[in-house]
Scaffold this motif. Structure first.
Motif, short mmCIF file in Angstrom:
data_model
loop_
_atom_site.label_atom_id
_atom_site.label_comp_id
_atom_site.label_asym_id
_atom_site.label_seq_id
_atom_site.Cartn_x
_atom_site.Cartn_y
_atom_site.Cartn_z
N PRO A 85 -32.00 4.83 -51.08
CA PRO A 85 -31.36 3.53 -50.87
C PRO A 85 -32.07 2.38 -51.57
O PRO A 85 -31.45 1.33 -51.80
CB PRO A 85 -31.40 3.37 -49.34
CG PRO A 85 -32.47 4.30 -48.87
CD PRO A 85 -32.45 5.45 -49.82
N GLN A 86 -33.34 2.57 -51.93
CA GLN A 86 -34.04 1.50 -52.64
C GLN A 86 -33.45 1.25 -54.02
O GLN A 86 -33.73 0.21 -54.65
CB GLN A 86 -35.54 1.82 -52.74
CG GLN A 86 -35.90 2.96 -53.68
CD GLN A 86 -35.90 4.31 -52.99
OE1 GLN A 86 -35.28 4.48 -51.94
NE2 GLN A 86 -36.63 5.27 -53.55
N THR A 87 -32.63 2.18 -54.52
CA THR A 87 -32.00 1.98 -55.83
C THR A 87 -30.67 1.24 -55.73
O THR A 87 -30.09 0.88 -56.77
CB THR A 87 -31.74 3.34 -56.53
OG1 THR A 87 -30.76 4.08 -55.78
CG2 THR A 87 -33.02 4.15 -56.63
N LEU A 88 -30.17 1.02 -54.53
CA LEU A 88 -28.85 0.41 -54.38
C LEU A 88 -28.76 -1.02 -54.92
O LEU A 88 -27.73 -1.39 -55.50
CB LEU A 88 -28.41 0.46 -52.92
CG LEU A 88 -28.18 1.88 -52.37
CD1 LEU A 88 -27.65 1.81 -50.93
CD2 LEU A 88 -27.22 2.68 -53.25
N PRO A 89 -29.80 -1.86 -54.76
CA PRO A 89 -29.71 -3.17 -55.40
C PRO A 89 -29.51 -3.09 -56.91
O PRO A 89 -28.79 -3.92 -57.48
CB PRO A 89 -31.06 -3.82 -55.04
CG PRO A 89 -31.44 -3.17 -53.75
CD PRO A 89 -31.00 -1.75 -53.89
N ALA A 90 -30.10 -2.08 -57.54
CA ALA A 90 -29.91 -1.90 -58.97
C ALA A 90 -28.46 -1.53 -59.28
O ALA A 90 -27.89 -1.97 -60.28
CB ALA A 90 -30.85 -0.83 -59.51
N GLY A 91 -27.85 -0.73 -58.40
CA GLY A 91 -26.45 -0.39 -58.59
C GLY A 91 -25.53 -1.57 -58.38
O GLY A 91 -24.49 -1.70 -59.03
N ALA A 92 -25.91 -2.45 -57.46
CA ALA A 92 -25.08 -3.62 -57.15
C ALA A 92 -25.22 -4.73 -58.18
O ALA A 92 -24.29 -5.53 -58.36
CB ALA A 92 -25.44 -4.15 -55.77
N ALA A 93 -26.36 -4.81 -58.84
CA ALA A 93 -26.67 -5.96 -59.70
C ALA A 93 -25.62 -6.24 -60.77
O ALA A 93 -25.17 -7.39 -60.90
CB ALA A 93 -28.05 -5.76 -60.34
N PRO A 94 -25.18 -5.25 -61.55
CA PRO A 94 -24.18 -5.57 -62.58
C PRO A 94 -22.85 -6.02 -62.00
O PRO A 94 -22.14 -6.83 -62.61
CB PRO A 94 -24.05 -4.26 -63.36
CG PRO A 94 -24.57 -3.20 -62.46
CD PRO A 94 -25.62 -3.85 -61.65
N PRO B 106 -10.63 -6.34 -55.39
CA PRO B 106 -11.15 -5.56 -56.52
C PRO B 106 -12.66 -5.68 -56.68
O PRO B 106 -13.33 -4.70 -57.03
CB PRO B 106 -10.41 -6.15 -57.73
CG PRO B 106 -9.14 -6.68 -57.16
CD PRO B 106 -9.53 -7.22 -55.82
N ALA B 107 -13.21 -6.87 -56.41
CA ALA B 107 -14.66 -7.04 -56.52
C ALA B 107 -15.38 -6.18 -55.50
O ALA B 107 -16.39 -5.52 -55.82
CB ALA B 107 -15.03 -8.52 -56.32
N LEU B 108 -14.87 -6.15 -54.27
CA LEU B 108 -15.49 -5.34 -53.23
C LEU B 108 -15.37 -3.86 -53.56
O LEU B 108 -16.33 -3.10 -53.39
CB LEU B 108 -14.83 -5.64 -51.88
CG LEU B 108 -15.34 -4.83 -50.68
CD1 LEU B 108 -16.82 -5.09 -50.45
CD2 LEU B 108 -14.53 -5.15 -49.43
N ALA B 109 -14.21 -3.44 -54.03
CA ALA B 109 -14.02 -2.03 -54.39
C ALA B 109 -14.95 -1.63 -55.54
O ALA B 109 -15.51 -0.54 -55.55
CB ALA B 109 -12.56 -1.78 -54.77
N ALA B 110 -15.12 -2.53 -56.51
CA ALA B 110 -16.03 -2.26 -57.62
C ALA B 110 -17.46 -2.11 -57.12
O ALA B 110 -18.22 -1.24 -57.59
CB ALA B 110 -15.94 -3.36 -58.67
N LEU B 111 -17.85 -2.95 -56.16
CA LEU B 111 -19.20 -2.87 -55.60
C LEU B 111 -19.43 -1.55 -54.88
O LEU B 111 -20.44 -0.85 -55.13
CB LEU B 111 -19.42 -4.04 -54.64
CG LEU B 111 -20.76 -4.03 -53.87
CD1 LEU B 111 -21.93 -4.09 -54.83
CD2 LEU B 111 -20.81 -5.17 -52.87
N ILE B 112 -18.50 -1.17 -54.00
CA ILE B 112 -18.66 0.08 -53.26
C ILE B 112 -18.65 1.27 -54.22
O ILE B 112 -19.43 2.21 -54.08
CB ILE B 112 -17.57 0.22 -52.19
CG1 ILE B 112 -17.69 -0.90 -51.16
CG2 ILE B 112 -17.66 1.58 -51.49
CD1 ILE B 112 -16.54 -0.96 -50.17
N GLY B 113 -17.76 1.22 -55.20
CA GLY B 113 -17.71 2.29 -56.19
C GLY B 113 -19.00 2.43 -56.96
O GLY B 113 -19.48 3.54 -57.20
N ALA B 114 -19.59 1.30 -57.35
CA ALA B 114 -20.85 1.33 -58.08
C ALA B 114 -21.97 1.94 -57.24
O ALA B 114 -22.80 2.71 -57.73
CB ALA B 114 -21.24 -0.07 -58.53
N LEU B 115 -21.99 1.60 -55.95
CA LEU B 115 -23.03 2.14 -55.06
C LEU B 115 -22.84 3.65 -54.87
O LEU B 115 -23.82 4.40 -54.84
CB LEU B 115 -22.99 1.42 -53.72
CG LEU B 115 -23.30 -0.09 -53.76
CD1 LEU B 115 -23.23 -0.69 -52.37
CD2 LEU B 115 -24.66 -0.35 -54.40
#
Length: 312
Positions: A19-28, A46-55
């Protein structure tokens, strides 16, 4: 936590998910959304879906790396990184593999909504992102073992994530499903340039990881770019990527954006401290904390940059 201490099953799964890598996934995604706000195309769902998808893609890739590195013998006892659950015998390999596919499956399921919003272009982006996450260390010819991991991170965890996030918001108000060439019309050059800091700093995290593991990776036959370039070449790569993250806000400020776009410059002391460590250290004792610092730097830079882009 010492490796000799018993590890609960819940703790083991957290270690695998990292989980410590999740901020890196969320950043872009944060950067892409900040630009969407600043250009008046922000769309919350769409922004929320993109965030969850990235994580989900981040966690799925973490599971894939844990599983495939272990079965390929790359995670040896000499490795100085954080404990891997497959190689460490904490979770059965088959269960880690199933978790990987389940996580990527959830990402694809969520992606159906984004495809409905963004059309075939999102389908191509989503499936290629999943395939890239698996093929990084899996498959018959994993590209992470052939010096291409840095390019993968730069493209998918930087350029694709930022521009894709912007795109699904920009097309959300368009009637009908956009055709495949739509990104060319809905993604401005500013979105591509804005993606460069996240792309560069995301890749910096991998550079730190691979510098730490250079000797054990070479012994295991894992030809990362750090193995191919050596310590000096890897450090030059790191400095170029790090420097790019601070040049881009200056470019935006010089081309009509407000002074707020320079907010990421307040993270320069953290960047300088990280650079000193990477330029002088190779041990896990020094570079494991540096990895966490690199993740914090990426997230802080991205949030501040997004804020500057949003208030234009």
């Amino acid at each position: 936590m010492s490796e000799q201490q018993p590890v609960s099953r819940r703790r083991a799964w957290l270690m695998a998910a990292r989980p410590q890598t999740l901020p890196a996934g969320a950043a872009p995604v944060v950067v892409g959304t900040g630009l969407a706000v600043g250009t008046d195309v922000f769309a919350p769902l769409p922004a929320l879906a993109a965030l969850i998808g990235a994580l989900l893609l981040q966690v799925g890739t973490n599971f894939a790396n844990d599983y495939y590195d272990a079965i390929r013998g790359a995670d040896t006892p000499d490795r100085e990184g954080f404990t891997r659950v497959t190689a460490g015998g904490l979770i059965e390999p088959a269960r880690v593999k199933r978790a990987m596919y389940a996580t990527f499956g959830l990402a694809i399921l969520l992606g159906t909504y984004l495809v409905w919003v963004g059309g075939p272009a999102i389908l191509v982006i989503g499936l290629s992102s999943v395939a890239a996450g698996i093929a990084y260390t899996g498959g018959p010819a994993p590209y992470g073992y052939r010096g291409l991991g840095d390019l993968f991170v730069f493209i998918f965890f930087g350029l694709v994530a930022v521009t894709g996030t912007y795109y699904v918001q920009a097309v959300a108000g368009v009637a009908g499903i956009p055709p495949l060439p739509a990104p060319l019309a809905f993604v401005p050059p500013a979105a591509v340039v804005a993606a460069l800091p996240a792309a560069g700093l995301s890749t910096c995290i991998l550079v730190v990881n691979n510098v730490r593991d250079r000797e054990t990776d070479a012994a295991a036959g894992k030809r990362t770019l750090a193995v191919l370039l050596g310590y000096t070449g890897s450090r030059i790569e790191f400095l170029l990527l790090l420097g790019m993250a601070y040049v881009v806000p200056l470019v935006f400020a010089a081309t009509g954006y407000g002074v707020a776009v320079l907010l990421p410059l307040v993270t320069l002391p953290l960047a300088a401290s990280l650079a000193r460590t990477v330029l002088t250290e190779t041990s896990g004792a020094a570079l494991n904390p540096a990895l966490e610092t690199a993740g914090r730097l990426l997230f802080a830079h991205s949030v501040l940059f997004a804020a500057g882009l949003a208030v234009v």
